[in-house]
Motif scaffolding. Structure first.
Motif, mmCIF file in Angstrom:
data_model
loop_
_atom_site.group_PDB
_atom_site.id
_atom_site.type_symbol
_atom_site.label_atom_id
_atom_site.label_comp_id
_atom_site.label_asym_id
_atom_site.label_seq_id
_atom_site.Cartn_x
_atom_site.Cartn_y
_atom_site.Cartn_z
ATOM 1 N N GLY A 1 -17.566 17.782 4.866
ATOM 2 C CA GLY A 1 -17.917 19.239 4.238
ATOM 3 C C GLY A 1 -17.245 19.834 2.963
ATOM 4 N N HIS A 2 -17.034 18.904 2.216
ATOM 5 C CA HIS A 2 -16.880 19.395 0.776
ATOM 6 C C HIS A 2 -17.639 18.643 -0.247
ATOM 7 N N ARG A 3 -17.792 19.567 -1.446
ATOM 8 C CA ARG A 3 -18.401 18.933 -2.537
ATOM 9 C C ARG A 3 -17.588 17.873 -3.236
ATOM 10 N N PRO A 4 -18.288 16.716 -3.500
ATOM 11 C CA PRO A 4 -17.656 15.550 -4.098
ATOM 12 C C PRO A 4 -16.932 15.898 -5.378
ATOM 13 N N PRO A 5 -15.986 15.267 -5.826
ATOM 14 C CA PRO A 5 -15.323 15.500 -7.240
ATOM 15 C C PRO A 5 -16.198 15.136 -8.194
ATOM 16 N N ALA A 6 -15.966 15.847 -9.574
ATOM 17 C CA ALA A 6 -16.926 15.431 -10.454
ATOM 18 C C ALA A 6 -16.644 13.828 -11.035
ATOM 19 N N GLY A 7 -17.966 13.210 -11.166
ATOM 20 C CA GLY A 7 -17.734 11.776 -11.390
ATOM 21 C C GLY A 7 -17.517 11.321 -12.736
ATOM 22 N N ARG A 8 -17.899 10.058 -13.366
ATOM 23 C CA ARG A 8 -17.776 9.774 -14.789
ATOM 24 C C ARG A 8 -19.188 10.428 -15.212
ATOM 25 N N ARG A 9 -18.815 10.843 -16.539
ATOM 26 C CA ARG A 9 -20.150 11.407 -17.011
ATOM 27 C C ARG A 9 -20.741 10.331 -18.092
ATOM 28 N N ALA A 10 -21.841 10.301 -18.074
ATOM 29 C CA ALA A 10 -22.700 9.574 -18.944
ATOM 30 C C ALA A 10 -22.283 9.999 -20.750
ATOM 31 N N GLY A 11 -22.023 11.122 -20.843
ATOM 32 C CA GLY A 11 -21.862 11.595 -22.290
ATOM 33 C C GLY A 11 -23.142 11.528 -22.951
ATOM 34 N N GLU A 12 -22.948 10.859 -24.233
ATOM 35 C CA GLU A 12 -24.009 10.923 -25.049
ATOM 36 C C GLU A 12 -24.848 9.507 -25.238
ATOM 37 N N HIS A 13 -24.345 8.801 -24.390
ATOM 38 C CA HIS A 13 -24.930 7.434 -24.278
ATOM 39 C C HIS A 13 -26.210 7.403 -23.453
ATOM 40 N N VAL A 14 -27.372 7.073 -23.799
ATOM 41 C CA VAL A 14 -28.528 7.096 -23.244
ATOM 42 C C VAL A 14 -28.856 5.708 -22.681
ATOM 43 N N ARG A 15 -29.083 5.285 -21.635
ATOM 44 C CA ARG A 15 -29.187 3.922 -21.098
ATOM 45 C C ARG A 15 -30.597 3.316 -21.824
ATOM 46 N N PRO A 16 -30.452 2.000 -21.948
ATOM 47 C CA PRO A 16 -31.639 1.508 -22.743
ATOM 48 C C PRO A 16 -32.718 1.484 -21.915
ATOM 49 N N GLY A 17 -32.678 1.444 -20.898
ATOM 50 C CA GLY A 17 -33.991 1.366 -19.726
ATOM 51 C C GLY A 17 -34.512 2.812 -19.860
ATOM 52 N N GLU B 1 -25.457 10.595 -13.125
ATOM 53 C CA GLU B 1 -24.144 11.261 -13.478
ATOM 54 C C GLU B 1 -24.206 12.644 -13.503
ATOM 55 N N GLU B 2 -25.706 13.370 -13.353
ATOM 56 C CA GLU B 2 -25.723 14.692 -13.414
ATOM 57 C C GLU B 2 -25.459 15.394 -14.744
ATOM 58 N N ASP B 3 -25.022 14.893 -15.806
ATOM 59 C CA ASP B 3 -24.830 15.504 -17.082
ATOM 60 C C ASP B 3 -25.978 14.852 -18.065
ATOM 61 N N GLN B 4 -27.030 14.453 -17.721
ATOM 62 C CA GLN B 4 -28.078 14.183 -18.604
ATOM 63 C C GLN B 4 -29.234 14.354 -17.731
ATOM 64 N N ARG B 5 -30.354 14.860 -18.326
ATOM 65 C CA ARG B 5 -31.641 15.292 -17.628
ATOM 66 C C ARG B 5 -32.751 14.658 -18.614
ATOM 67 N N LEU B 6 -33.808 13.935 -18.073
ATOM 68 C CA LEU B 6 -34.955 13.589 -18.355
ATOM 69 C C LEU B 6 -36.071 14.900 -18.281
ATOM 70 N N VAL B 7 -36.570 15.374 -19.376
ATOM 71 C CA VAL B 7 -37.477 16.516 -19.207
ATOM 72 C C VAL B 7 -38.858 15.957 -19.853
ATOM 73 N N VAL B 8 -39.899 16.023 -18.847
ATOM 74 C CA VAL B 8 -41.331 15.867 -19.181
ATOM 75 C C VAL B 8 -42.111 16.792 -19.248
ATOM 76 N N PHE B 9 -43.034 16.900 -20.452
ATOM 77 C CA PHE B 9 -44.008 18.030 -20.711
ATOM 78 C C PHE B 9 -45.295 17.664 -20.530
#
Length: 284
Positions: free
Chosen positions: A91-107, A248-256
């Motif tokens: 019943g708790h929100r998980p702690p913040a995990g490791r962030r992706a930061g500025e690195h965008v995965r090659p895929g 990681e929740e600190d990056q978003r892919l936005v498609v228009f």
């Protein structure tokens, strides 16, 4: 969130039984009849009473604290996904995990390149544009990576009049509020983060409008929406903006995407053909 005692008890028991004593520095012992660790061994590793841990596995305990869950996760050698599952069951929100930061995965970068007829970009949770495909460059323009906040959408919106120029005047107020509300939510997910604090401080110093909106303490995570632009090459374009979160929740892919069969779809296809060489940048 409600605590799921049955699932929590089962997950603790299964995790305990999967863990061998040698993995946590304990001796196997000659008379060990149960698989994995004993309850009292888990309790000792987690520095809690054996009685309390037993009640957890028997579905009789009160809700454990976040500190107790962290101790259990360490004692049971849970990975980050298993730890988050433990928190949710309790019943708790998980702690913040490791962030992706500025690195965008090659895929993800390859996916952007494959979207040849669809504008798409990857943005960080604080509003930094991390990557754009060719169509997004033609639609939204390039970003400046030289200045400290040059690629930050919130910074540009409140400090560069050109960032608003392509948006209808009647939508600019709510778009500014949406930028601030989303940033407020992101900063709350980054307690004590100096990068987030500096961005907010500089925005408050640079823009009276931002400071007034920040003081309203409105919160709203950016999700799917509609965007209207007046493009200098192809004219008005109306687009659906789909926002997809990275794990990681600190990056978003936005498609228009335009709606099929509309004038916006035709104008976006024209933009794909003519490119954006003479295009003045706007905000995404």
């Amino acid at each position: 969130m409600p605590m799921d005692r049955r699932e929590l008890a089962d997950f603790l028991r299964r995790s305990r039984e999967r863990l061998r004593p040698a993995e946590v520095g304990l001796a196997e012992g000659a008379r060990r009849r149960t698989p994995g660790l004993r309850r009292e061994e888990v309790a000792r590793l987690a520095e809690m009473s054996a009685d309390y841990y037993t009640r957890l596995e028997q579905r009789r305990s009160p809700q454990p604290s976040e500190q107790m869950l962290a101790a259990l996760a360490r004692a049971l050698r849970l990975d980050s996904d298993e730890r988050d599952h433990l928190y949710l069951l309790a019943g708790h929100r998980p702690p913040a995990g490791r962030r992706a930061g500025e690195h965008v995965r090659p895929g993800l970068l390859r996916l952007l390149d494959r979207l040849t007829d669809t504008p798409a970009q990857v943005i960080g949770d604080l509003g930094d544009v991390l990557a754009r495909n060719a169509m997004a460059e033609a639609l939204l323009g390039g970003v400046c990576a030289v200045s400290e906040h040059g690629r930050n959408l919130v910074w540009r919106w409140f400090t560069d009049p050109a960032a608003r120029a392509a948006h209808p005047a009647e939508e600019q107020e709510w778009r500014g509020r949406a930028h601030v509300a989303d940033l407020r939510a992101a900063v709350a997910r980054r307690p004590g983060d100096p990068v987030a604090a500096r961005l907010v401080r500089r925005l408050c110093e640079a823009s009276d409008e931002f400071r007034a909106l920040w003081e309203r303490h409105e919160v709203g995570v950016r999700r799917s929406s509609r965007m209207r632009l007046l493009h200098p090459l192809v004219g008005p374009v109306e687009l659906d903006c789909e926002v997809l979160l990275a794990p990681e929740e600190d990056q978003r892919l936005v498609v228009f995407t335009p709606r099929p069969g509309t004038g916006s779809a035709e104008r976006l296809e024209l933009l794909r053909v003519v490119g954006g060489d003479r295009f003045a940048p706007v905000s995404g």
